[in-house]
Design a protein around this motif. Structure first.
Motif, short mmCIF file in Angstrom:
data_model
loop_
_atom_site.label_atom_id
_atom_site.label_comp_id
_atom_site.label_asym_id
_atom_site.label_seq_id
_atom_site.Cartn_x
_atom_site.Cartn_y
_atom_site.Cartn_z
N ASN A 115 47.09 -2.42 46.17
CA ASN A 115 47.25 -3.81 46.47
C ASN A 115 48.15 -3.85 47.90
O ASN A 115 48.72 -4.85 47.96
CB ASN A 115 48.15 -4.46 45.21
CG ASN A 115 47.10 -4.75 44.10
OD1 ASN A 115 46.00 -4.98 44.15
ND2 ASN A 115 47.81 -4.39 42.86
N GLU A 116 48.51 -2.62 48.44
CA GLU A 116 49.10 -2.78 49.67
C GLU A 116 47.86 -3.13 50.64
O GLU A 116 46.81 -2.97 50.56
CB GLU A 116 49.55 -1.48 50.10
CG GLU A 116 50.88 -1.26 49.32
CD GLU A 116 51.53 0.46 49.59
OE1 GLU A 116 50.95 0.80 50.55
OE2 GLU A 116 52.60 0.62 48.91
N ASN A 117 48.35 -3.48 52.08
CA ASN A 117 47.55 -4.08 53.19
C ASN A 117 46.42 -2.99 53.33
O ASN A 117 46.70 -1.89 53.64
CB ASN A 117 48.34 -4.27 54.39
CG ASN A 117 47.43 -4.82 55.36
OD1 ASN A 117 46.45 -5.67 55.11
ND2 ASN A 117 47.76 -4.66 56.82
N GLY A 118 45.14 -3.25 53.08
CA GLY A 118 44.15 -2.35 53.60
C GLY A 118 43.59 -1.59 52.34
O GLY A 118 42.65 -0.93 52.56
N PHE A 119 44.23 -1.90 51.23
CA PHE A 119 43.96 -1.11 50.07
C PHE A 119 43.27 -1.97 48.89
O PHE A 119 44.13 -3.15 48.60
CB PHE A 119 44.99 -0.11 49.64
CG PHE A 119 45.42 0.95 50.58
CD1 PHE A 119 44.63 2.05 50.60
CD2 PHE A 119 46.44 0.65 51.37
CE1 PHE A 119 44.97 3.18 51.51
CE2 PHE A 119 46.56 1.71 52.35
CZ PHE A 119 45.85 2.89 52.35
N LEU A 138 46.69 6.18 47.78
CA LEU A 138 45.09 6.08 48.16
C LEU A 138 45.26 6.28 49.49
O LEU A 138 46.17 6.10 50.35
CB LEU A 138 45.06 4.38 47.94
CG LEU A 138 45.09 4.07 46.30
CD1 LEU A 138 44.63 2.63 46.33
CD2 LEU A 138 44.05 4.97 45.57
N ALA A 139 43.90 6.56 50.10
CA ALA A 139 43.85 6.86 51.48
C ALA A 139 42.54 5.95 51.94
O ALA A 139 41.80 5.86 51.15
CB ALA A 139 43.42 8.26 51.61
N ASN A 140 42.68 5.73 53.16
CA ASN A 140 41.51 5.08 54.09
C ASN A 140 41.34 5.39 55.19
O ASN A 140 42.34 6.21 55.77
CB ASN A 140 42.02 3.40 54.15
CG ASN A 140 40.93 2.56 53.89
OD1 ASN A 140 39.75 2.83 54.14
ND2 ASN A 140 40.89 1.31 53.70
N PHE A 141 40.21 5.10 55.74
CA PHE A 141 39.90 5.74 57.14
C PHE A 141 39.20 4.64 58.01
O PHE A 141 38.69 3.61 57.48
CB PHE A 141 38.82 6.96 56.77
CG PHE A 141 39.49 7.94 55.97
CD1 PHE A 141 39.81 9.13 56.54
CD2 PHE A 141 39.14 7.77 54.53
CE1 PHE A 141 40.34 10.12 55.84
CE2 PHE A 141 39.65 8.77 53.52
CZ PHE A 141 40.26 9.89 54.27
N GLY A 199 37.66 -1.95 45.50
CA GLY A 199 38.03 -2.57 47.12
C GLY A 199 38.03 -1.23 47.87
O GLY A 199 37.45 -0.04 47.31
N ASP A 200 38.79 -1.18 48.75
CA ASP A 200 38.88 -0.15 49.85
C ASP A 200 39.91 0.94 49.31
O ASP A 200 41.01 0.54 48.65
CB ASP A 200 39.27 -0.59 51.12
CG ASP A 200 38.31 -1.30 51.80
OD1 ASP A 200 36.90 -1.32 51.54
OD2 ASP A 200 38.38 -2.39 52.80
N GLY A 201 39.52 2.34 49.62
CA GLY A 201 40.35 3.36 49.54
C GLY A 201 39.83 4.39 48.52
O GLY A 201 38.65 4.29 47.84
#
Length: 415
Positions: free
Chosen positions: A360-364, A328-331, A86-88
């Motif tokens: 498993n947190e919101n957005g990751f 984890l990081a997201n952009f 997924g994202d991250g």
């Protein structure tokens, strides 16, 4: 003018060829993300130009757009081969004097033999958050990031001071005729072994030998390693008696042995052995209960990473310690990340600053251990794109050649 129009087409096709070639070259690079070359036409016009008579002036490369679709997952079985499904992005601290924070999708990690940090192939340290005993992160944000370190030992050594043994002695046993000797099995009826520890946590063996001396009467000899323990300076053994009901009648308190220095080292220690749970019956000899205090230092024996990204180490003494949670990081716009090589990206004004969190947190996405994300390059698709880019280059080269021939013809007419 057509020369420059064709030239812009050649340059654009050359850029696309380079992009596709770069994708193909990294088809086996873990965590690699392919790029796509986008073009835009060039039109030179003004408010007074007739829109029905405008002629284009060529093409420009609008962007080399990164494609962050997920690559194929490969099972490896190594606990420190990680994948974000997924994202991250994984967050790492690059090695070297000019270390900085970078982001990657390549989750191939290992333990550095010198620092014991979890690092990637380039030596960059994986970053995470410290956790409490329940695995809850105790820090957040960029300021809370820390390297994930695998401690090689766990626990505090403690010397054994108390041993409790509940044995059943075989009542019909015969009295040995030979004088007791630990090396002569005919001189005793039964024996038990228990693990004890010295003050440095090193293990040794406490062996108790049970010698029947008469009906309902026995003698117990205790050895720490090869050394017989004494009581009040005597090494003749401790008498143990039972009632007619088979219950122990003496000793009623734990046997207190004199201080001894373990052969394994450490400080002198005293030891008590509690036999109050022992019995005598017609059934075979058996150990019903056995316990001892003391503790050893556990050596690192394994590591695991769960779906929440919690890194846990297991040790030879049975301890399991949560070392931290992978960050984890997201952009806002991952396509705006700057590629800096070695499957690393850095943030830019286009991508926005990193939003940090955990699996498993919101957005990751979720965390997978024992797998690696491969390149998202489809080799068949890229080879087709390579052929198309080659055809584009050839067409523009032909247009340039045609423009040259037309110019030559005009020059010959004038001549």
């Amino acid at each position: 003018m057509s020369f420059y129009t064709s030239l812009s087409g050649l340059q654009a096709a050359q850029t696309e060829l380079s992009t596709v070639s770069h994708n193909v070259a990294n088809v086996s690079t873990n965590g690699f993300k392919k790029s796509r070359t986008d073009f835009a036409d060039v039109i030179a016009s003004s408010f007074s130009s007739d829109p029905t008579k405008s002629v284009g002036s060529g093409v420009v490369v609008k962007a080399n757009q990164q494609q962050f679709s997920e690559g194929n997952l490969k099972t490896t079985g190594s606990a420190l081969d990680l994948t974000v499904s997924g994202d991250g992005f994984f967050t790492v601290k690059t090695a070297g004097l000019n270390s900085s924070t970078a982001y990657t999708r390549n989750g191939s990690f290992k333990v550095d033999p010198t620092t014991h940090n979890i690092v990637d192939a380039q030596g960059s340290a994986l970053l995470g958050y410290p956790v409490d005993a329940k695995g809850n992160a105790t820090a957040t944000g960029a300021a809370g990031l820390t390297t994930l370190n695998l401690a090689q030992t766990s626990g505090t050594p403690a010397a054994t001071g108390k041993v409790a043994l509940g044995v059943n002695l075989y009542a019909p046993a015969t009295v040995p005729t030979a004088a007791f000797s630990a090396t002569n099995a005919a001189s005793y009826n039964s024996s038990t072994t228990s693990t004890i520890y010295d003050s440095t946590g090193k293990a040794s063996t406490l062996t108790n030998y049970y010698v029947k001396t008469a009906d309902n009467a026995w003698t117990v000899h205790s050895f720490a390693g090869d050394t017989e323990l004494s009581v009040g300076g005597s090494k003749t053994g401790t008498p143990v008696t039972f009632g007619t009901d088979g219950k122990i009648s003496s000793p009623t308190t734990p046997i207190a042995y004199d201080a001894f220095t373990p052969a394994t080292g450490g400080l002198p220690q005293t030891l008590t052995v509690d036999l109050s749970g022992s019995t005598q019956a017609s059934s075979a000899f058996a150990v019903n209960t056995r316990s001892a205090d003391g503790a050893t230092v556990g050596e690192l024996s394994g590591v695991s990473v769960d779906a929440q990204g919690i890194v846990a180490a297991s040790y030879s003494n049975g301890d399991t310690v949560s070392l931290g949670k992978v960050a984890l990081a997201n952009f806002t716009d991952p396509t705006g990340l700057r590629q800096i090589g070695d499957s690393y990206w850095s943030s830019t004004g286009v991508s926005g600053q990193a939003t940090l969190g955990a699996a498993n947190e919101n957005g990751f996405g979720s965390m997978l251990s024992g797998t690696l994300e491969g390149s998202n390059v489809d080799i068949t698709e890229e080879l087709v794109n390579l052929i198309a880019a080659q055809r584009n280059f050839q067409a523009n080269a032909k247009a340039l050649d045609t423009a040259s021939q037309i110019s030559q013809t005009i020059i010959q007419i004038q001549g």
